[in-house]
Design a protein around this motif. Sequence first.
Motif, mmCIF file in Angstrom:
data_model
loop_
_atom_site.group_PDB
_atom_site.id
_atom_site.type_symbol
_atom_site.label_atom_id
_atom_site.label_comp_id
_atom_site.label_asym_id
_atom_site.label_seq_id
_atom_site.Cartn_x
_atom_site.Cartn_y
_atom_site.Cartn_z
ATOM 1 N N LEU A 94 0.876 -1.152 -0.040
ATOM 2 C CA LEU A 94 -0.026 -0.238 -0.037
ATOM 3 C C LEU A 94 0.832 1.452 -0.126
ATOM 4 O O LEU A 94 0.594 2.306 -0.327
ATOM 5 N N ALA A 95 2.130 1.262 0.455
ATOM 6 C CA ALA A 95 2.944 2.477 0.252
ATOM 7 C C ALA A 95 3.088 2.672 -1.088
ATOM 8 O O ALA A 95 3.641 3.845 -1.507
ATOM 9 N N LEU A 96 2.962 1.761 -2.076
ATOM 10 C CA LEU A 96 3.129 1.963 -3.736
ATOM 11 C C LEU A 96 1.924 2.702 -4.189
ATOM 12 O O LEU A 96 1.985 3.334 -5.395
ATOM 13 N N MET A 97 0.841 2.729 -3.409
ATOM 14 C CA MET A 97 -0.416 3.233 -4.218
ATOM 15 C C MET A 97 -0.663 4.617 -4.548
ATOM 16 O O MET A 97 -0.830 5.069 -5.289
ATOM 17 N N PRO A 98 0.171 5.640 -3.661
ATOM 18 C CA PRO A 98 0.434 6.986 -4.159
ATOM 19 C C PRO A 98 1.281 7.077 -5.535
ATOM 20 O O PRO A 98 0.713 8.014 -6.579
ATOM 21 N N ARG A 99 2.233 6.322 -5.763
ATOM 22 C CA ARG A 99 3.083 6.200 -6.958
ATOM 23 C C ARG A 99 2.135 5.730 -8.207
ATOM 24 O O ARG A 99 2.008 6.452 -9.143
ATOM 25 N N LEU A 100 1.215 4.780 -7.776
ATOM 26 C CA LEU A 100 0.636 4.155 -8.842
ATOM 27 C C LEU A 100 -0.628 5.083 -9.337
ATOM 28 O O LEU A 100 -1.146 5.233 -10.445
ATOM 29 N N MET A 101 -1.148 5.798 -8.176
ATOM 30 C CA MET A 101 -2.332 6.790 -8.330
ATOM 31 C C MET A 101 -1.708 7.881 -9.220
ATOM 32 O O MET A 101 -2.406 8.454 -10.094
ATOM 33 N N TYR A 102 -0.608 8.539 -8.789
ATOM 34 C CA TYR A 102 0.111 9.704 -9.625
ATOM 35 C C TYR A 102 0.148 9.295 -10.947
ATOM 36 O O TYR A 102 -0.114 9.974 -11.971
ATOM 37 N N ALA A 103 0.796 8.148 -11.402
ATOM 38 C CA ALA A 103 1.032 7.587 -12.612
ATOM 39 C C ALA A 103 -0.341 7.373 -13.491
ATOM 40 O O ALA A 103 -0.387 7.862 -14.591
ATOM 41 N N TRP A 104 -1.566 7.173 -12.871
ATOM 42 C CA TRP A 104 -2.483 6.755 -13.622
ATOM 43 C C TRP A 104 -3.262 8.137 -13.809
ATOM 44 O O TRP A 104 -3.944 8.468 -14.808
ATOM 45 N N MET A 105 -3.100 9.057 -12.780
ATOM 46 C CA MET A 105 -3.912 10.449 -13.000
ATOM 47 C C MET A 105 -2.981 11.299 -13.984
ATOM 48 O O MET A 105 -3.405 11.816 -14.691
ATOM 49 N N ARG A 106 -1.654 10.983 -14.210
ATOM 50 C CA ARG A 106 -0.910 11.772 -14.992
ATOM 51 C C ARG A 106 -1.059 11.402 -16.492
ATOM 52 O O ARG A 106 -1.319 11.944 -17.142
ATOM 53 N N GLN A 107 -1.456 10.087 -16.595
ATOM 54 C CA GLN A 107 -1.774 9.505 -18.026
ATOM 55 C C GLN A 107 -3.115 9.858 -18.463
ATOM 56 O O GLN A 107 -3.140 10.547 -19.610
ATOM 57 N N ARG A 108 -3.830 9.804 -17.372
ATOM 58 C CA ARG A 108 -5.196 10.276 -17.694
ATOM 59 C C ARG A 108 -5.274 11.894 -17.969
ATOM 60 O O ARG A 108 -5.961 12.217 -19.154
ATOM 61 N N ARG A 109 -4.668 12.656 -17.228
ATOM 62 C CA ARG A 109 -4.568 14.200 -17.687
ATOM 63 C C ARG A 109 -3.884 14.255 -19.112
ATOM 64 O O ARG A 109 -4.174 15.451 -19.865
ATOM 65 N N GLN A 110 -2.691 13.669 -19.206
ATOM 66 C CA GLN A 110 -1.909 13.833 -20.688
ATOM 67 C C GLN A 110 -3.115 13.573 -21.755
ATOM 68 O O GLN A 110 -3.004 13.973 -22.906
ATOM 69 N N THR A 111 -3.893 12.361 -21.662
ATOM 70 C CA THR A 111 -4.700 11.932 -22.766
ATOM 71 C C THR A 111 -5.792 12.858 -22.870
ATOM 72 O O THR A 111 -6.056 13.184 -24.067
ATOM 73 N N LYS A 112 -6.334 13.502 -21.698
ATOM 74 C CA LYS A 112 -7.182 14.593 -21.959
ATOM 75 C C LYS A 112 -6.720 15.613 -22.515
ATOM 76 O O LYS A 112 -7.250 16.184 -23.431
ATOM 77 N N PHE A 113 -5.517 16.025 -22.226
ATOM 78 C CA PHE A 113 -4.830 17.153 -23.066
ATOM 79 C C PHE A 113 -4.640 16.835 -24.409
ATOM 80 O O PHE A 113 -4.877 17.791 -25.371
ATOM 81 N N GLU A 114 -4.177 15.634 -24.921
ATOM 82 C CA GLU A 114 -3.901 15.358 -26.177
ATOM 83 C C GLU A 114 -5.475 15.292 -26.901
ATOM 84 O O GLU A 114 -5.401 15.991 -28.212
ATOM 85 N N GLU A 115 -6.621 15.170 -26.454
ATOM 86 C CA GLU A 115 -7.845 15.086 -27.028
ATOM 87 C C GLU A 115 -8.337 16.540 -27.322
ATOM 88 O O GLU A 115 -9.031 16.863 -28.105
ATOM 89 N N GLN A 116 -7.802 17.423 -26.296
ATOM 90 C CA GLN A 116 -8.256 19.086 -26.588
ATOM 91 C C GLN A 116 -7.399 19.586 -27.491
ATOM 92 O O GLN A 116 -7.661 20.762 -27.859
ATOM 93 N N LEU A 117 -6.102 19.106 -27.587
ATOM 94 C CA LEU A 117 -5.187 19.910 -28.559
ATOM 95 C C LEU A 117 -5.766 20.189 -29.923
ATOM 96 O O LEU A 117 -5.871 21.321 -30.366
ATOM 97 N N PRO A 118 -6.475 19.483 -30.783
ATOM 98 C CA PRO A 118 -6.976 19.865 -32.245
ATOM 99 C C PRO A 118 -8.020 21.111 -32.180
ATOM 100 O O PRO A 118 -7.901 21.777 -32.882
ATOM 101 N N ASP A 119 -8.832 20.885 -31.183
ATOM 102 C CA ASP A 119 -9.676 22.093 -31.073
ATOM 103 C C ASP A 119 -9.196 23.148 -30.561
ATOM 104 O O ASP A 119 -9.481 24.379 -31.055
ATOM 105 N N ALA A 120 -8.139 23.281 -29.994
ATOM 106 C CA ALA A 120 -7.384 24.422 -29.317
ATOM 107 C C ALA A 120 -6.443 24.999 -30.547
ATOM 108 O O ALA A 120 -6.324 26.101 -30.543
ATOM 109 N N LEU A 121 -5.916 24.228 -31.496
ATOM 110 C CA LEU A 121 -5.262 24.602 -32.436
ATOM 111 C C LEU A 121 -5.997 25.318 -33.403
ATOM 112 O O LEU A 121 -5.728 26.287 -34.287
ATOM 113 N N MET A 122 -7.151 24.825 -33.637
ATOM 114 C CA MET A 122 -8.106 25.286 -34.806
ATOM 115 C C MET A 122 -8.629 26.629 -34.283
ATOM 116 O O MET A 122 -8.980 27.708 -35.045
ATOM 117 N N MET A 123 -8.922 26.749 -32.735
ATOM 118 C CA MET A 123 -9.181 28.095 -32.318
ATOM 119 C C MET A 123 -7.946 29.049 -32.245
ATOM 120 O O MET A 123 -8.434 30.476 -32.886
#
Length: 288
Positions: A94-123
């Motif tokens: 369970l001491a490794l849980m924060p690292r795993l949660m951080y990796a999961w949240m970071r990956q999710r954030r990067q994926t959402k950022f990539e999905e928003q990029l095309p509309d942002a570039l068109m703007m």
Amino acid sequence: MSANNDLIVIGVTLVAALSAGLLAWFVIDLGSTTLKSYRASFTERTQFQVQEFFLFIDARKLFAVNLSVMLLGALVAWFATGSALLAVPVFFALALMPRLMYAWMRQRRQTKFEEQLPDALMMLCGGMRAGVGFSSALAQLVAEAPAPLGQEFSLLVREQRLGVTLEQSLNNLARRMPTQTTILVVSAMRIATETGGGLAETLERTANTIRSRLQMEGKIGALTAQGKLQAWVVGLLPVALGLILNKMEPEAMAMLWHTRVGWITLAVLAIFEFMGVYVIRKIIAIDV
């Protein structure tokens, strides 16, 4: 003779008590030192990680929550299995849980950022074609774009206002969001600004390229969804079967939880479980 024996017994008892006290002091001192070192490294690392998500949370509170979860998980494992030896690996796992949660949240954030990029570039492209400068188009994008893209570009605009060059600001953005899509956007912007080409046309072509790439990744994700589900089934089925058998036949399963042979068997099963899930995940991990 009896008095001498009593003195010897008392002396041995005192020596044993002193040795036990010294050993307990050493263990407590070592444990407190280790805990302080772990707390310092945890708070320092966590403070940087939460700031990366634009969150303002005290890292010391997160350390207390993590330590509470570790102790609670170990107690639950102890009461569920009746074995203290199985609770120890649960505590450290369970001491490794924060690292795993951080990796999961970071990956999710990067994926959402990539999905928003095309509309942002068109703007940005639309604003520049309307006669607005690149800096003004960026400010308009920051005002309208949702998180996380709005947060990242807001930091880019603030860096420029503090005197940082556009090239360095784009490099900082690529370092915060180290994805292939972000690197592609940053490279296109740098080339367009350095060579004097049409930045609006470059942004439009980049947006179309990113959108096509995201569509391809979506198709691959849909086709490999069955393989991901199989990985979860392969990983969780033996665990669920073991818990069911433990409820149905507790006496027969007691050998698995309370004997050395049972612990070795559990270790071997865990290794094979990990290898099976790892192989399946590697097979379905298709890079576009």
